[in-house]
Motif scaffolding. Structure first.
Motif, PDB file in Angstrom:
ATOM      1  N   LEU A  17     -36.478  17.743 -11.045  1.00 20.04           N
ATOM      2  CA  LEU A  17     -37.046  19.031 -10.639  1.00 20.04           C
ATOM      3  C   LEU A  17     -36.076  20.180 -10.883  1.00 20.04           C
ATOM      4  O   LEU A  17     -36.399  21.313 -10.600  1.00 20.04           O
ATOM      5  N   GLY A  18     -34.860  19.887 -11.360  1.00 21.49           N
ATOM      6  CA  GLY A  18     -33.865  20.926 -11.555  1.00 21.49           C
ATOM      7  C   GLY A  18     -34.162  21.789 -12.763  1.00 21.49           C
ATOM      8  O   GLY A  18     -35.062  21.495 -13.556  1.00 21.49           O
ATOM      9  N   GLN A  19     -33.390  22.824 -12.941  1.00 24.53           N
ATOM     10  CA  GLN A  19     -33.614  23.766 -14.041  1.00 24.53           C
ATOM     11  C   GLN A  19     -32.805  23.431 -15.281  1.00 24.53           C
ATOM     12  O   GLN A  19     -32.915  24.112 -16.279  1.00 24.53           O
ATOM     13  N   ASN A  20     -31.971  22.398 -15.249  1.00 24.20           N
ATOM     14  CA  ASN A  20     -31.156  22.011 -16.393  1.00 24.20           C
ATOM     15  C   ASN A  20     -31.682  20.715 -16.993  1.00 24.20           C
ATOM     16  O   ASN A  20     -32.247  19.875 -16.298  1.00 24.20           O
ATOM     17  N   ILE A  21     -31.473  20.549 -18.281  1.00 26.91           N
ATOM     18  CA  ILE A  21     -31.895  19.316 -18.924  1.00 26.91           C
ATOM     19  C   ILE A  21     -31.049  18.158 -18.403  1.00 26.91           C
ATOM     20  O   ILE A  21     -29.935  18.347 -17.898  1.00 26.91           O
ATOM     21  N   GLN A  22     -31.598  16.960 -18.539  1.00 24.80           N
ATOM     22  CA  GLN A  22     -30.875  15.741 -18.187  1.00 24.80           C
ATOM     23  C   GLN A  22     -30.631  14.941 -19.460  1.00 24.80           C
ATOM     24  O   GLN A  22     -31.419  15.008 -20.416  1.00 24.80           O
ATOM     25  N   VAL A  23     -29.527  14.182 -19.504  1.00 20.54           N
ATOM     26  CA  VAL A  23     -29.187  13.405 -20.688  1.00 20.54           C
ATOM     27  C   VAL A  23     -28.939  11.959 -20.286  1.00 20.54           C
ATOM     28  O   VAL A  23     -28.596  11.651 -19.139  1.00 20.54           O
ATOM     29  N   ASP A  24     -29.104  11.082 -21.279  1.00 17.08           N
ATOM     30  CA  ASP A  24     -28.924   9.641 -21.056  1.00 17.08           C
ATOM     31  C   ASP A  24     -28.312   9.058 -22.313  1.00 17.08           C
ATOM     32  O   ASP A  24     -28.956   9.023 -23.365  1.00 17.08           O
ATOM     33  N   SER A  25     -27.068   8.603 -22.207  1.00 20.09           N
ATOM     34  CA  SER A  25     -26.387   8.023 -23.365  1.00 20.09           C
ATOM     35  C   SER A  25     -26.346   6.500 -23.325  1.00 20.09           C
ATOM     36  O   SER A  25     -25.757   5.875 -24.227  1.00 20.09           O
ATOM     37  N   GLN A  26     -26.978   5.864 -22.323  1.00 19.12           N
ATOM     38  CA  GLN A  26     -26.821   4.430 -22.134  1.00 19.12           C
ATOM     39  C   GLN A  26     -28.126   3.639 -22.270  1.00 19.12           C
ATOM     40  O   GLN A  26     -28.128   2.490 -22.691  1.00 19.12           O
ATOM     41  N   THR A  27     -29.253   4.248 -21.894  1.00 13.15           N
ATOM     42  CA  THR A  27     -30.485   3.481 -21.785  1.00 13.15           C
ATOM     43  C   THR A  27     -31.058   3.072 -23.134  1.00 13.15           C
ATOM     44  O   THR A  27     -31.536   1.957 -23.313  1.00 13.15           O
ATOM     45  N   PHE A  28     -31.025   3.962 -24.116  1.00 11.50           N
ATOM     46  CA  PHE A  28     -31.722   3.736 -25.373  1.00 11.50           C
ATOM     47  C   PHE A  28     -30.758   3.334 -26.478  1.00 11.50           C
ATOM     48  O   PHE A  28     -29.678   3.918 -26.623  1.00 11.50           O
ATOM     49  N   THR A  29     -31.191   2.345 -27.266  1.00 11.49           N
ATOM     50  CA  THR A  29     -30.420   1.971 -28.450  1.00 11.49           C
ATOM     51  C   THR A  29     -30.668   3.014 -29.537  1.00 11.49           C
ATOM     52  O   THR A  29     -31.671   3.746 -29.498  1.00 11.49           O
ATOM     53  N   PRO A  30     -29.806   3.096 -30.544  1.00 18.64           N
ATOM     54  CA  PRO A  30     -30.077   4.013 -31.658  1.00 18.64           C
ATOM     55  C   PRO A  30     -31.435   3.763 -32.306  1.00 18.64           C
ATOM     56  O   PRO A  30     -32.113   4.708 -32.701  1.00 18.64           O
ATOM     57  N   GLN A  31     -31.851   2.471 -32.434  1.00 15.63           N
ATOM     58  CA  GLN A  31     -33.158   2.162 -33.032  1.00 15.63           C
ATOM     59  C   GLN A  31     -34.266   2.777 -32.191  1.00 15.63           C
ATOM     60  O   GLN A  31     -35.228   3.354 -32.712  1.00 15.63           O
ATOM     61  N   GLN A  32     -34.148   2.678 -30.881  1.00 15.85           N
ATOM     62  CA  GLN A  32     -35.170   3.255 -29.999  1.00 15.85           C
ATOM     63  C   GLN A  32     -35.177   4.779 -30.074  1.00 15.85           C
ATOM     64  O   GLN A  32     -36.237   5.414 -30.044  1.00 15.85           O
ATOM     65  N   LEU A  33     -33.982   5.382 -30.129  1.00 13.86           N
ATOM     66  CA  LEU A  33     -33.912   6.854 -30.217  1.00 13.86           C
ATOM     67  C   LEU A  33     -34.650   7.370 -31.443  1.00 13.86           C
ATOM     68  O   LEU A  33     -35.362   8.391 -31.377  1.00 13.86           O
ATOM     69  N   ILE A  34     -34.518   6.673 -32.574  1.00 14.27           N
ATOM     70  CA  ILE A  34     -35.153   7.135 -33.803  1.00 14.27           C
ATOM     71  C   ILE A  34     -36.615   6.716 -33.854  1.00 14.27           C
ATOM     72  O   ILE A  34     -37.527   7.535 -34.038  1.00 14.27           O
ATOM     73  N   GLU A  35     -36.877   5.419 -33.695  1.00 12.27           N
ATOM     74  CA  GLU A  35     -38.237   4.902 -33.918  1.00 12.27           C
ATOM     75  C   GLU A  35     -39.196   5.300 -32.802  1.00 12.27           C
ATOM     76  O   GLU A  35     -40.341   5.697 -33.061  1.00 12.27           O
ATOM     77  N   ASP A  36     -38.738   5.195 -31.545  1.00 10.55           N
ATOM     78  CA  ASP A  36     -39.667   5.367 -30.430  1.00 10.55           C
ATOM     79  C   ASP A  36     -39.697   6.793 -29.869  1.00 10.55           C
ATOM     80  O   ASP A  36     -40.699   7.196 -29.267  1.00 10.55           O
ATOM     81  N   ILE A  37     -38.589   7.514 -30.004  1.00  7.10           N
ATOM     82  CA  ILE A  37     -38.542   8.869 -29.415  1.00  7.10           C
ATOM     83  C   ILE A  37     -38.723   9.936 -30.488  1.00  7.10           C
ATOM     84  O   ILE A  37     -39.618  10.781 -30.390  1.00  7.10           O
ATOM     85  N   LEU A  38     -37.911   9.910 -31.541  1.00  5.75           N
ATOM     86  CA  LEU A  38     -38.006  10.958 -32.563  1.00  5.75           C
ATOM     87  C   LEU A  38     -39.288  10.814 -33.378  1.00  5.75           C
ATOM     88  O   LEU A  38     -39.978  11.801 -33.635  1.00  5.75           O
ATOM     89  N   ILE A  39     -39.630   9.573 -33.791  1.00  6.83           N
ATOM     90  CA  ILE A  39     -40.782   9.382 -34.682  1.00  6.83           C
ATOM     91  C   ILE A  39     -42.035   9.049 -33.876  1.00  6.83           C
ATOM     92  O   ILE A  39     -43.020   9.784 -33.870  1.00  6.83           O
ATOM     93  N   ASP A  40     -42.061   7.917 -33.218  1.00 10.82           N
ATOM     94  CA  ASP A  40     -43.189   7.522 -32.367  1.00 10.82           C
ATOM     95  C   ASP A  40     -44.534   7.677 -33.086  1.00 10.82           C
ATOM     96  O   ASP A  40     -45.470   8.295 -32.596  1.00 10.82           O
ATOM     97  N   SER A  41     -44.602   7.140 -34.314  1.00  9.11           N
ATOM     98  CA  SER A  41     -45.829   7.286 -35.109  1.00  9.11           C
ATOM     99  C   SER A  41     -46.030   6.040 -35.956  1.00  9.11           C
ATOM    100  O   SER A  41     -45.085   5.549 -36.593  1.00  9.11           O
ATOM    101  N   ASP A  42     -47.270   5.528 -36.008  1.00  4.21           N
ATOM    102  CA  ASP A  42     -47.605   4.398 -36.864  1.00  4.21           C
ATOM    103  C   ASP A  42     -47.784   4.815 -38.309  1.00  4.21           C
ATOM    104  O   ASP A  42     -47.924   3.958 -39.194  1.00  4.21           O
ATOM    105  N   CYS A  43     -47.771   6.149 -38.562  1.00  2.00           N
ATOM    106  CA  CYS A  43     -47.990   6.636 -39.930  1.00  2.00           C
ATOM    107  C   CYS A  43     -46.678   6.739 -40.710  1.00  2.00           C
ATOM    108  O   CYS A  43     -46.688   7.030 -41.905  1.00  2.00           O
TER     109      CYS A  43
END
Length: 776
Positions: A17-43
């Motif tokens: 609920l705060g006014q600043n962004i939150q970051v997470d450097s531990q939860t997601f693997t690089p593969q997840q950051l690219i495939e599931d967050i940045l792209i997230d598309s079957d196309c």
């Protein structure tokens, strides 16, 4: 798995609920950051992360990871962030300096080669492969940096580097798609900012978002707007992408790049943004057709400023007003391709049909025009628009072809001809104005301008041409501009303008030309006559002497007119600058001073000369100083008076000298003379110089028969008393100024040859003593 990850992210975001962004450097693997967050598309398929590089912060933090901005003012709700420092330093507020370093954290040569830079360090890299079913892909990002420093010239010179590098698998050469839209300029601090006063101008300011204060959701001093990186690809071919950001030269002042979640998608190119800042905005009522056609397209949705245009379902859309336009294209395989474009409008110039009036040298209706003289009327002096050129037809002006070759010296072909002016603004928008060419027939009545000849009577004089302006004020428009020329051609060409103070170049009489313009329109070109008036010729200045001792006698001063009768002129005499009552050609004066005579011709021209009368006078002898009774008697004459004096003594043949002292004067009665060198006369005075003979010879030969003091007479030394003694001190005789002298006897008896002594006492008490010899 993908849905589970996104659900987890959603649950996490709901708790923020705060006014600043939150970051997470531990939860997601690089593969997840690219495939599931940045792209997230079957196309977009076959996504494989191949390399990851970041800073080593003791396994507790990374320089890349996930960010969640839900509930903040940040333009992305979530996504992937790459930084040149710790990820934990990315969230706001912007209250501390992100300035991290880590051991063995190197730069990236691919980034350096693509941006033609060197010496990068602290590179954060995510590399992956992918294939696409469409011919274009894009993603949205923004760049932020501590090197944005408001009001600091460092912003003009220093920037960290980042690139989105892409190449087909099997090729080695990368292309960087992190560019300022519609350019080949890499996005960085020094290429996107709003300017630093007194250091550098704004550059690509449209794409700069803000200088950040403390209350922002990220910990960086400034940031760009949301930008789109676009790459053309070959469908179903594998490409390699390298997302990389690095510090430049040193680790100081970190930067970060933020990628919007789900924004790596199929893309359709609608063309470059049409912006005022890049001077390619649409003009006036201009329209633009956007074309989203592509192979295997199924349906189209168009949006303006985020609002769907329900009735627009075709592959094309015609823009008629400013806005941000988006299109969603559904392909046959249900994949969606996205396109966007920003359209801005610039107003067309406001122009005015005008008339240009020029003077006609031979009144045949054909003359020369400087068409640019009408620019102020056509543009209403609006500095934001400018004349491109002039044309003989409106169609040529519209097509910008066949411009008039010499618009500054254009000759009309028919009276009252119309030409056409094309006027543009800085955005390329234009309008056409008509310019009618007319002829002026105004002839001015200009009286002959007269000036008196100068000191040298040669027919040349100095004229004040402003007098012509004064004489024609009631004949010309108020505020009209008047210029002068030696030739009529110069007046038409407006070359070789004369100054207001002008000396004629033709003796005695000359014709010049007067050009009057009003609002850059020729009102009249009329000749004017210059006439040089005769001026009296006088003798040079002179100096005179007036003898004060001759007062009240007068001397005559003359006006000094040469080569003419003195009676042809008027005279005015001044004494020491003050006008006198004398008005004749001569002046009888008996007073020294500076006399000025002004001699005026009946035509009003005057000459003057100065006659300086210096005083002089006969001398007044104030004192004569005599050194007497010595072997070198002197006479010094002290005088006063206004003259310059010289002196003479009768014994030297009355030869005058400058020195007032005479030396080796023999004793006796003498006359001194003082005369004035200026001729005012001389004065003389008799003086006595005492002297004492060394011997006398009373032997009857009538030579030196008596001993007597030289320089005494009835007029001098009446009070002298002379006593004579023998060698034993006996008083022999006593003399005065009337005595004939001592004859060498005592009581009728002759005294022998011997030395005798005397004491001479003057009436003023001064005494002389000495001795002499009596020789028989």
């Amino acid at each position: 798995m993908k849905r589970l990850i996104l659900l987890t992210c959603l649950l996490v975001s709901l708790t923020i609920l705060g006014q600043n962004i939150q970051v997470d450097s531990q939860t997601f693997t690089p593969q997840q950051l690219i495939e599931d967050i940045l792209i997230d598309s079957d196309c977009i398929e076959n996504v494989i992360v191949t390399n990851v590089v970041g800073g080593n912060f003791n396994n507790t933090d990374q320089s890349y990871g996930y960010f969640d901005a839900t509930g903040t003012t940040f333009p992305f709700q979530s996504g992937v962030v790459l930084s040149t420092g710790r990820l934990s330093n990315v969230p706001g507020p912007n209250a501390t300096l992100s300035d991290d370093n880590a051991p063995d954290w190197n730069g990236d040569t691919d980034l350096e080669n693509s941006l033609n830079e060197s010496n990068t360090i602290n590179a954060t890299i995510l590399e992956f492969d992918f294939t696409s079913i469409a011919s274009q892909v894009s993603f949205r990002y923004l760049f932020a940096s501590e090197e944005y420093q408001e009001g600091n010239s460092n912003t003009c010179h220093y920037s960290d580097l980042f690139g989105f590098l892409i190449r087909p698998i099997g090729e080695q050469q990368y292309s960087n798609i992190a560019l300022v839209p519609n350019t080949q300029t890499p996005v960085k601090v020094t290429t996107v900012h709003s300017g630093i006063p007194n250091s550098c101008d704004a550059i690509n300011e449209f794409y700069f978002e803000s200088w950040n204060g403390n209350n922002v959701p990220i910990n960086f001093n400034g940031q760009t707007k949301v930008l789109t990186a676009t790459a053309d690809v070959i469908p179903n071919q594998t490409y390699h992408v390298k997302l990389v950001i690095a510090d430049d030269h040193n680790y100081r002042y970190d930067s970060a790049v933020f990628f919007e979640a789900g924004s790596f998608q199929l893309s359709t190119n609608l063309g470059p943004n049409r912006l005022l800042s890049t001077q390619n905005a649409l003009c006036g009522n201009e329209t633009l057709e956007l074309d989203a056609s592509q192979i295997n397209s199924n349906s189209f949705k168009w949006f303006k400023d985020g609002v769907e245009l329900i009735t627009e379902t075709n592959a094309t859309y015609t823009v008629t007003e400013a806005g941000t336009y988006n299109v969603e294209i559904t392909l046959d395989n249900t994949c969606v391709s996205y396109g966007d474009i920003v359209i801005e409008y610039a107003n067309n110039p406001i122009v005015f049909d005008s008339v240009l009036i020029e003077c006609d040298q031979d009144q045949d209706g054909i003359t020369l025009y400087n068409l640019y003289d009408a620019e102020g009327d056509i543009t209403n002096n609006d500095n934001s628009i400018f004349l491109v050129n002039f044309y003989l037809s409106e169609n040529d002006a519209l097509q910008n072809t066949n411009a008039i070759i010499n618009p500054t010296n254009f000759e009309n072909s028919i009276p009252f001809q119309t030409v056409y002016a094309r006027v543009q603004n800085f955005y390329g928008c234009f309008e056409i104005a008509e310019l009618e060419l007319q002829i002026s027939n105004n002839i001015l009545n200009i009286p002959t301008l007269e000036a008196c000849d100068g000191d040298d009577i040669d027919g040349f004089a100095t004229f004040d041409l402003n007098q012509i302006i004064d004489n024609i004020q009631n004949q010309i428009p108020v505020g009209a501009n008047v210029t002068f020329y030696e030739t009529e051609n110069d007046a038409f060409q407006e070359t070789n303008t004369l100054g207001a103070i002008y000396q004629n170049i033709t003796p005695d009489n000359q014709t010049i030309f007067v050009k009057v313009t009003n609002n850059n329109q020729c009102f009249s070109i009329t000749s004017a006559e210059l006439n040089v008036l005769y001026t009296p010729v006088l003798l040079d200045d002179e100096q005179f002497i007036y003898c004060l001792n001759s007062f009240p006698e007068t001397i005559t001063l003359l006006g000094g007119v040469l080569n003419d009768s003195p009676s042809n002129y008027y005279y005015e005499w001044l004494l020491n600058g003050t006008t006198t009552s004398v008005n004749t050609s001569f002046n009888e004066i008996n007073e020294p001073g500076i006399y000025t005579v002004i001699v005026t011709d009946p035509n009003g021209c005057s000459s003057s000369r100065t006659l300086t009368v210096n005083p002089s006078n006969i001398a007044t002898i104030e004192n004569i100083i005599i050194q007497e009774g010595t072997s070198n008697n002197t006479i010094a004459i002290e005088v006063t008076g206004e003259g310059v004096y010289e002196y003479a003594l009768d014994i030297f043949g009355v030869i005058f000298q400058e020195n007032n002292v005479f030396y080796n004067v023999p004793p006796g009665i003498h006359t001194v003379y003082v005369r004035d060198l200026n001729g005012c006369g001389f004065i003389e005075q008799t003086v006595s110089v005492l002297g004492f003979p060394k011997f006398f010879t009373p032997n009857g030969d009538n030579v030196h028969e008596r001993w007597h003091i030289y320089g005494i007479s009835e007029d001098f030394n009446q009070g002298i008393d002379v006593k004579i003694f023998n060698r034993y001190g006996k008083l022999i005789t006593q003399l005065n100024h009337l005595s004939p002298g001592w004859d060498g006897t005592l009581n009728g008896q002759t005294l022998p040859s011997s030395d005798y002594w005397f004491i001479a006492t003057l009436i003023n008490g001064k005494t002389f003593t000495g001795h002499f010899t009596l020789k028989r």
